[in-house]
Structures are given as structure tokens and as C-alpha cells.
Scaffold this active site. Structure first.
Site, PDB file in Angstrom:
ATOM      1  N   GLU A 288     -22.481 -20.389 -10.149  1.00 32.60           N
ATOM      2  CA  GLU A 288     -21.858 -21.651  -9.719  1.00 32.60           C
ATOM      3  C   GLU A 288     -20.584 -21.916 -10.516  1.00 32.60           C
ATOM      4  OE1 GLU A 288     -25.703 -24.439  -8.565  1.00 32.60           O
ATOM      5  OE2 GLU A 288     -24.614 -24.802 -10.406  1.00 32.60           O
TER       6      GLU A 288
ATOM      7  N   TYR B 213     -28.577 -12.926  -6.587  1.00 33.72           N
ATOM      8  CA  TYR B 213     -29.065 -11.633  -7.090  1.00 33.72           C
ATOM      9  C   TYR B 213     -29.210 -10.633  -5.931  1.00 33.72           C
ATOM     10  CZ  TYR B 213     -30.214 -13.513 -11.764  1.00 33.72           C
ATOM     11  OH  TYR B 213     -30.159 -14.059 -13.022  1.00 33.72           O
TER      12      TYR B 213
ATOM     13  N   ARG C 123     -35.874 -15.693   4.154  1.00 30.49           N
ATOM     14  CA  ARG C 123     -36.226 -17.124   4.182  1.00 30.49           C
ATOM     15  C   ARG C 123     -36.643 -17.525   5.594  1.00 30.49           C
ATOM     16  NH1 ARG C 123     -31.801 -19.956   0.034  1.00 30.49           N
ATOM     17  NH2 ARG C 123     -31.737 -18.120  -1.299  1.00 30.49           N
TER      18      ARG C 123
ATOM     19  N   ASP D  46     -20.886 -22.142  -4.842  1.00 34.17           N
ATOM     20  CA  ASP D  46     -22.222 -21.635  -5.194  1.00 34.17           C
ATOM     21  C   ASP D  46     -22.460 -20.368  -4.376  1.00 34.17           C
ATOM     22  OD1 ASP D  46     -24.851 -21.199  -5.803  1.00 34.17           O
ATOM     23  OD2 ASP D  46     -25.634 -22.995  -4.843  1.00 34.17           O
ATOM     24  N   MET D  47     -22.705 -19.273  -5.059  1.00 35.09           N
ATOM     25  CA  MET D  47     -22.892 -18.007  -4.363  1.00 35.09           C
ATOM     26  C   MET D  47     -24.201 -18.037  -3.565  1.00 35.09           C
ATOM     27  SD  MET D  47     -20.213 -16.931  -5.623  1.00 35.09           S
ATOM     28  CE  MET D  47     -20.178 -15.374  -4.750  1.00 35.09           C
TER      29      MET D  47
HETATM   30  N1  DCP Z   1     -32.776 -17.228 -10.476  1.00 33.56           N
HETATM   31  C1  DCP Z   1     -33.826 -16.778 -11.256  1.00 33.56           C
HETATM   32  N2  DCP Z   1     -34.937 -17.545 -11.411  1.00 33.56           N
HETATM   33  C2  DCP Z   1     -35.019 -18.742 -10.794  1.00 33.56           C
HETATM   34  C3  DCP Z   1     -33.944 -19.231 -10.044  1.00 33.56           C
HETATM   35  C4  DCP Z   1     -32.830 -18.425  -9.885  1.00 33.56           C
HETATM   36  O1  DCP Z   1     -33.748 -15.677 -11.812  1.00 33.56           O
HETATM   37  N3  DCP Z   1     -36.109 -19.473 -10.952  1.00 33.56           N
HETATM   38  C5  DCP Z   1     -31.588 -16.355 -10.292  1.00 33.56           C
HETATM   39  C6  DCP Z   1     -31.675 -15.615  -8.976  1.00 33.56           C
HETATM   40  C7  DCP Z   1     -30.696 -16.293  -8.085  1.00 33.56           C
HETATM   41  C8  DCP Z   1     -29.668 -16.817  -9.057  1.00 33.56           C
HETATM   42  O2  DCP Z   1     -30.387 -17.118 -10.255  1.00 33.56           O
HETATM   43  O3  DCP Z   1     -30.121 -15.404  -7.132  1.00 33.56           O
HETATM   44  C9  DCP Z   1     -28.951 -18.053  -8.581  1.00 33.56           C
HETATM   45  O4  DCP Z   1     -29.908 -19.085  -8.327  1.00 33.56           O
HETATM   46  P1  DCP Z   1     -29.729 -20.127  -7.166  1.00 33.56           P
HETATM   47  O5  DCP Z   1     -30.686 -21.239  -7.443  1.00 33.56           O
HETATM   48  O6  DCP Z   1     -28.291 -20.459  -6.968  1.00 33.56           O
HETATM   49  O7  DCP Z   1     -30.294 -19.385  -5.867  1.00 33.56           O
HETATM   50  P2  DCP Z   1     -29.682 -18.257  -4.956  1.00 33.56           P
HETATM   51  O8  DCP Z   1     -28.246 -17.989  -5.257  1.00 33.56           O
HETATM   52  O9  DCP Z   1     -30.596 -17.073  -5.009  1.00 33.56           O
HETATM   53  O10 DCP Z   1     -29.844 -18.868  -3.506  1.00 33.56           O
HETATM   54  P3  DCP Z   1     -28.975 -19.991  -2.789  1.00 33.56           P
HETATM   55  O11 DCP Z   1     -28.173 -19.262  -1.764  1.00 33.56           O
HETATM   56  O12 DCP Z   1     -29.997 -20.892  -2.182  1.00 33.56           O
HETATM   57  O13 DCP Z   1     -28.121 -20.671  -3.825  1.00 33.56           O
END
Ligand code: DCP
Length: 546
Positions: free
Chosen positions: A142, A23, A80, A18-19
Site C-alpha cells: 500500500e 503475494y 475468491r 493498494d495492490m
Molecule cells: N498477508 C499475510 N497475512 C495476512 C494478510 C496479508 O501474509 N494475514 C500478505 C499477503 C497479501 C499481502 O500481505 O497478499 C497484502 O495484504 P492485503 O490485505 O492487501 O491483501 P491482498 O493484497 O492479498 O488482497 P486485496 O486485493 O484484497 O488487497
């Protein structure tokens, strides 16, 4: 005579990647000055009538001032730590953390244009597929990977005691350590929001792994078990595979990611979510019960949505361990046909193999219309269907150049009414549409309108809150002298080399950008060949249809 291997030893080794704050990571790669500073990606202002003005990826998308009303969609870990979460809008985030850098998503066709993020995710999947084999793209950021063969190779080729075991120990948390159990108790909402408890920790920073075996729930520490139990050895080798894959992704693409290692996909994903960013967690068999004990049900993939809510309400349960106590007959009675699925999720035994799926199954785009912006007339709806057709056409052209495939089905989704369950209505209409190699925006827009009119045959007054368009059911297409060759010949041909694909792409871009019609896909002299992933997905589709 050696004893026959127990059945359990044949289990898979699954890695889950999971990256981290994806974004934001994509924006940082485009603008390295964003590294190390608190930053977040914000949505455009969706209340602008007629849609957002175009803001291409290469424009300056940093948002200044404190009037930005778009919601936060991705938050860096630095932000965060300063209390910024995804539930805030830009204004609130800036109040919380005045030095935060806000970057707005690119926009095109009146809405968010997620192309750069999707491309970033695809690059990660391609790299992982090259290095590790069977990859299942689970979302934009993912990937589940079947690393059984890689783990076995490492066990054959490298010293377990001197290399694999110490490397895995150095790189991995354990899913049943005290720190992991605290992380597992956090609700899914908090986890998704991105909370300040998430931080980059060195393994053993809180002495959790150093104290193993006493700190974990295993009566005999898992690192000890690994000395004689082949299941544990394979997971340890798997942890080394995932650690090395993560390092490769960071080195080659500049993105950090987190990882999970387990015997099935659901546990690997759960493990992956325990320690972020830039960490990894092994879920050994002895840790499963402790991990699931008290785990909020919605943390389990598959129970985060409506089904999870119904399960909680009807069975009066809130954790995985509560659900595991419900007898199978009661599960089946309440959820016919889903009893063993639910039991499998609750006990960590749901074993849905990693699907070899590197390519997405559809190209989709949608647009929501909030409050007074809800679409009221056929004319407005037609305008937005055309915008969506334009966006999907661009993506179809890119996908065609990259993967030599084209969709044969179009679906239109419409949501109407309010967001409460009483007045909310959702409908989907679909039809066949074979775009082949020369599909046009007009073709897509006409087919979309046809679907829409099936839903709304007369020009009435609507209250449309969401319009979505999707192209799917891909078939292989290719250019050049083989265009009409039988499929057997097609599948006998070699896959496109990366260079060939790049050439196709360049030619396509040249043609699209050279004032030629945006609707005609350039046919290069280099025959396009389907990628290995497309061949697999085509065969899978055929099998499903039979
Ligand atoms: N995303 C979005 N709207 C949301 C949730 C996520 O557009 N409600 C997009 C932005 C995130 C990407 O999808 O960067 C991946 O979502 P993740 O839930 O995996 O969250 P992140 O990668 O940002 O953070 P984490 O490091 O906690 O996985």
C-alpha cells in the site's frame, strides 16, 4: 476584484494505491502460467519442530495433494469467486475449489522468507516515487501519494472538459454511489478475508455512475459541481493521475492495483478499499457523510486494532457515524489526548499529511512458536535469535547496497504465555548497534542475545511463543574516498543513479556468493551514495531526535 479563494480550496489531493492479491501477483509474475487460474499462497507448516526446511524462491513451490496444513495468506480473485478465503488452510481451500493451485511461501532461516514480496512492493514504491513524487509506503503493498502538484499540472496542461473529466469518469467509481455504499457496509473481517463480492467491474456496469447525479447523495452531481468548484476539479485531475499511475504499474511491473482519490489519506484509503480489484474510487467532499454513515468502525485505519475495540466497548458505538455523534468532552474524558483524533476519524476530517517516506524505517523479522513448539530454554532461544540474525543480516546487506545506509539500533521482542490476555506477556529490549558497512551475523546475534538476557537474566524455563528482531535508526554510510567526509559533503553529493545502485548490488552479490564470508559486505570501488529518500528520512530522524 476576484474574491479571495476559500480556505478549503488549498486542500491536498491524495492518491492511495493498494495492490491486488499481492503475494499471488508476485507469484504470477514469476510464473505466468498462474495467470487466470484460481490460486493462493499458503504458509509453510509451522508445526515442524526445529523450523521449516529451506525452500528457496526459485524451487518448485507448488503444493500437490490435499494434506497441506499451512494457512492461506493470499487468494486470487478467481479463487475468491469460488469461495476460497484467507481463513482457510490449504486443505480446506482445495476442498472448496479442487482445481486451485497452491503455492507455498519460500522459507529460509527456519521460517517464511518474504523477500520476493518485499522486493515486489519496493519496486512499486520506487516507480510511483519516480512518477509522482511524495510517496508514503504504508505496508508491503500500500502506498499513499501526495498528487496535489501532479493534479495541478494536469489542470494547467490538459483540457478539463475534453480530456480530464471524461477520462476520470471512465476510470472511476464514486464513493457515495449505491454500489459503493453496499461495499462500505461489509465488515473489515470480511473484506480482509477476501470475499466473493469483490469482483472486477467496469465503471458504470451497474449504471451507478451513468445515473449520477441522482444515484449519488450529492444534491447536485459531483461531475456537475466539477464544472465550477476548484476542489472537485482537482480531485478529478487527481483521478486521472491515479488512473495513469495504475496503468504504469501494470505495464512496467505486471501488477494490477486499485486506487482511491480524496482530500486526505484516510478517505483516499477508504475509497480505495471500496472497489477491488483493478478499479478506483473518488471520494468527493459531498460523498464523505454518506460514506461514513453506518461504516463499521474497524474499517477506518487506526481503529482496526485495540483502540477500536476499546472505543466500541467504552462508548457503545459500532459505526463511524455513531462515533461522530459523541461530544468532544466525552471523547476526551474516555480517551484523554485522543478526542480530536477520534472525532477526525469519525468525520473524515483527520488530516495526517502524506509523509515523504519511500524507505522502510526498520528491518524486522519474527518467528512464532505454536503450542508444544514454544521455546523453553535459553539454548533454544539463542538458536532462534541466531537464525533471525542471519535473516536480518542478509537484508541489512541488501539494504546497504541499495540505499547506502546502516542501522544503529537493535530491538528484541519476546512474547510469552498463552494467547489469552491474562497469561500473555510481551516485552521489548533494545540497545545500540552500529553495523556500519561491515556488520556481521555474529555482531547482530551477540547484540540480540544481550537484549534477550536483559529480559531473562537467568537461565530459567520459558514459554516463548514469539521472538522478534528489528534493526532501525538508520544512518547514511558510504564507501570509497568519501568514507570519512563530513555530512555536509555527503549531502551535497549527487544521489546514486539507478545504474550505480545496481552495480553496487551486483558487486555485493558477487562477493557474498563467491565463497567469501557471508558476514562481510563487499565494498565496491564505486562509492555508494545515499538515495534521495534516505537523505530525507535521515533529516526527518534528526528533527525527531531534536
Ligand atoms: N498477508 C499475510 N497475512 C495476512 C494478510 C496479508 O501474509 N494475514 C500478505 C499477503 C497479501 C499481502 O500481505 O497478499 C497484502 O495484504 P492485503 O490485505 O492487501 O491483501 P491482498 O493484497 O492479498 O488482497 P486485496 O486485493 O484484497 O488487497
Amino acid at each position: 476584484m476576484p474574491l479571495p479563494l476559500p480556505q478549503a480550496q488549498a486542500k491536498a489531493v491524495v492518491g492511495f494505491i493498494d495492490m491486488d492479491c499481492f503475494y499471488v501477483a508476485v507469484e504470477r509474475r514469476r510464473d505466468p502460467s498462474l495467470f487466470g487460474v484460481p490460486c493462493a499462497v499458503v504458509q509453510y507448516n509451522s508445526r515442524i519442530a526445529g523450523g521449516a526446511p529451506e525452500l528457496p524462491p526459485e524451487a518448485n513451490r507448488r503444493v500437490s495433494g490435499d494434506t497441506i496444513t499451512g494457512g492461506i495468506i493470499a487468494v486470487s480473485y478467481e479463487a475468491r469467486q469460488r469461495g476460497v478465503t484467507r481463513q482457510m488452510n490449504g486443505q480446506e481451500a482445495r476442498k472448496q475449489c479442487p482445481e486451485i493451485v497452491l503455492v507455498q511461501v519460500p522459507t529460509a532461516f527456519g521460517k517464511a522468507d518474504l523477500k520476493i514480496y518485499k522486493q515486489g512492493g519496493n519496486e512499486v514504491v520506487s516507480l510511483l516515487a519516480q512518477r509522482a513524487g511524495c510517496c508514503e509506503k504504508r505496508s508491503v503493498d500500500e502506498v499513499a501519494i501526495d498528487i496535489t502538484a501532479e493534479a495541478e499540472r494536469l489542470l494547467r496542461e490538459r483540457s478539463f472538459e475534453d480530456d480530464l473529466l471524461p477520462s476520470a469518469k471512465r476510470a472511476s467509481h464514486l464513493a457515495d454511489s449505491a454500489l459503493s455504499r453496499t461495499a462500505a457496509a461489509v465488515s473489515r473481517d470480511d473484506t480482509r478475508r477476501g470475499h466473493c463480492g469483490q469482483q472486477s467491474r467496469e465503471v458504470g456496469e451497474d449504471h451507478e455512475e451513468q445515473l449520477a447525479p441522482d444515484e449519488t447523495t450529492a444534491p447536485q452531481g459531483p461531475w456537475e459541481l466539477a464544472k465550477w468548484d476548484p476542489r472537485y476539479r482537482r480531485l478529478i485531475a487527481g483521478a486521472v493521475v491515479v488512473d495513469e499511475l495504475r496503468a504504469t504499474v501494470e505495464k512496467e511491473l505486471g501488477y494490477t492495483c486499485s486506487g482511491g482519490i480524496a482530500e486526505n489519506k484516510m478517505l483516499a484509503k477508504l475509497g480505495c478499499g471500496l472497489h477491488k480489484p483493478k478499479q478506483q474510487t473518488i471520494v468527493f467532499p459531498c460523498a464523505v457523510a454518506a460514506l461514513l454513515h453506518g461504516l463499521p468502525l474497524e474499517r477506518i485505519q487506526g481503529l482496526g486494532g485495540d483502540l477500536g475495540t476499546q472505543v466500541k466497548e467504552q462508548l457503545q458505538v459500532s459505526t463511524a457515524s455513531d462515533l461522530a455523534q459523541i461530544p468532544m468532552e466525552r471523547l476526551e474524558f474516555a480517551f484523554p489526548g485522543k478526542g480530536s483524533f477520534l472525532h477526525g476519524l469519525a468525520t473524515g476530517t483527520h488530516n495526517d499529511p502524506v509523509q515523504d517516506r519511500e524507505l522502510c524505517k526498520s528491518l524486522s523479522g519474527s518467528k512464532t512458536f505454536v503450542g508444544r513448539l514454544a521455546l523453553k530454554t535459553m539454548q533454544e532461544s539463542e538458536k532462534w535469535l541466531r537464525e533471525l540474525a542471519g535473516e536480518l543480516h542478509r537484508r541489512y546487506c541488501e539494504d546497504l547496497a541499495e540505499h547506502a545506509r546502516s542501522p544503529t539500533k537493535i530491538s528484541v521482542s519476546v512474547a510469552c504465555g498463552g494467547f489469552d490476555s491474562q497469561s500473555h506477556q510481551h516485552a521489548t529490549r533494545q540497545t545500540s548497534l552500529d553495523l556500519g558497512r561491515n556488520g556481521t551475523i555474529d555482531q547482530i546475534a551477540r547484540a540480540a542475545l544481550l537484549c534477550f538476557q536483559r529480559w531473562a537474566p537467568t537461565t530459567g524455563s520459558f514459554n516463548i511463543t514469539m521472538l522478534g528482531l528489528s534493526l532501525s535508526n538508520f544512518r547514511p554510510v558510504f564507501a570509497g574516498p568519501e568514507a570519512n567526509a563530513p555530512l555536509s559533503k555527503f549531502f551535497g553529493a549527487a544521489s546514486a543513479s539507478a545504474k550505480g545502485t545496481e552495480r553496487n548490488k551486483e558487486k555485493l552479490e558477487a562477493s557474498v556468493g563467491s565463497g567469501g564470508s557471508r558476514s562481510a559486505v563487499a565494498m565496491s570501488a564505486t562509492p555508494m551514495q545515499p538515495t534521495a529518500a534516505l537523505k530525507r528520512s535521515f533529516f526527518q530522524q534528526q528533527q525527531q531526535q531534536q
